[in-house]
Write a protein that holds these residues in place. Structure first.
Motif, PDB file in Angstrom:
ATOM      1  N   ARG A  78      -4.278   3.641  -1.768  1.00 33.78           N
ATOM      2  CA  ARG A  78      -3.290   3.329  -1.700  1.00 33.78           C
ATOM      3  C   ARG A  78      -2.369   1.875  -0.916  1.00 33.78           C
ATOM      4  N   GLU A 115       3.435   5.286  -3.989  1.00 31.90           N
ATOM      5  CA  GLU A 115       2.277   4.419  -3.362  1.00 31.90           C
ATOM      6  C   GLU A 115       0.985   4.364  -4.051  1.00 31.90           C
ATOM      7  N   LEU A 116       0.729   3.441  -4.932  1.00 30.03           N
ATOM      8  CA  LEU A 116       0.010   3.464  -5.800  1.00 30.03           C
ATOM      9  C   LEU A 116      -1.707   3.194  -5.445  1.00 30.03           C
ATOM     10  N   THR A 117      -2.857   3.308  -6.055  1.00 26.95           N
ATOM     11  CA  THR A 117      -4.344   2.664  -5.319  1.00 26.95           C
ATOM     12  C   THR A 117      -3.681   0.918  -5.950  1.00 26.95           C
TER      13      THR A 117
END
Length: 104
Positions: A61, A71-73
């Protein structure tokens, strides 16, 4: 709340370098673990060299949606142009700068 470092100009992570309505992501830099709006902000505020994320680390993330804070990977970010949480649109031209952040 995640801290975003650098030369931000608003509360959605836009910076002095990138200010379109789509420029709402910050990237966690592998070298220091800090979120910055862009590589230029990182380079202006840190004295160390940038380290890029490897393909094996793309499940980390490391991308922050400046609109909602999700929070994105790295993989999620590379596969979409919208936040999976709030559906805000990201700047798809950022892919031209991937080489600053990721080892492709």
């Amino acid at each position: 709340m995640v801290n975003v470092y650098g030369n931000t100009v608003d509360n959605e992570t836009r910076c002095i370098h990138y200010q379109s309505y789509l420029d709402i992501i910050a990237i966690k830099f592998k070298c220091c673990g800090k979120y910055y709006p862009c590589y230029k902000c990182h380079n202006e505020n840190e004295s160390h060299a940038t380290r890029r994320w490897s393909k094996e680390e793309f499940d980390e993330r490391a991308i922050l949606c400046g609109h909602c804070g999700y929070e994105l990977t790295i993989n999620e970010y590379m596969m979409t142009e919208t936040c999976p949480h709030c559906k805000s649109h990201f700047n798809n031209r950022c892919k031209y700068d991937y080489h600053h952040y990721f080892r492709m």
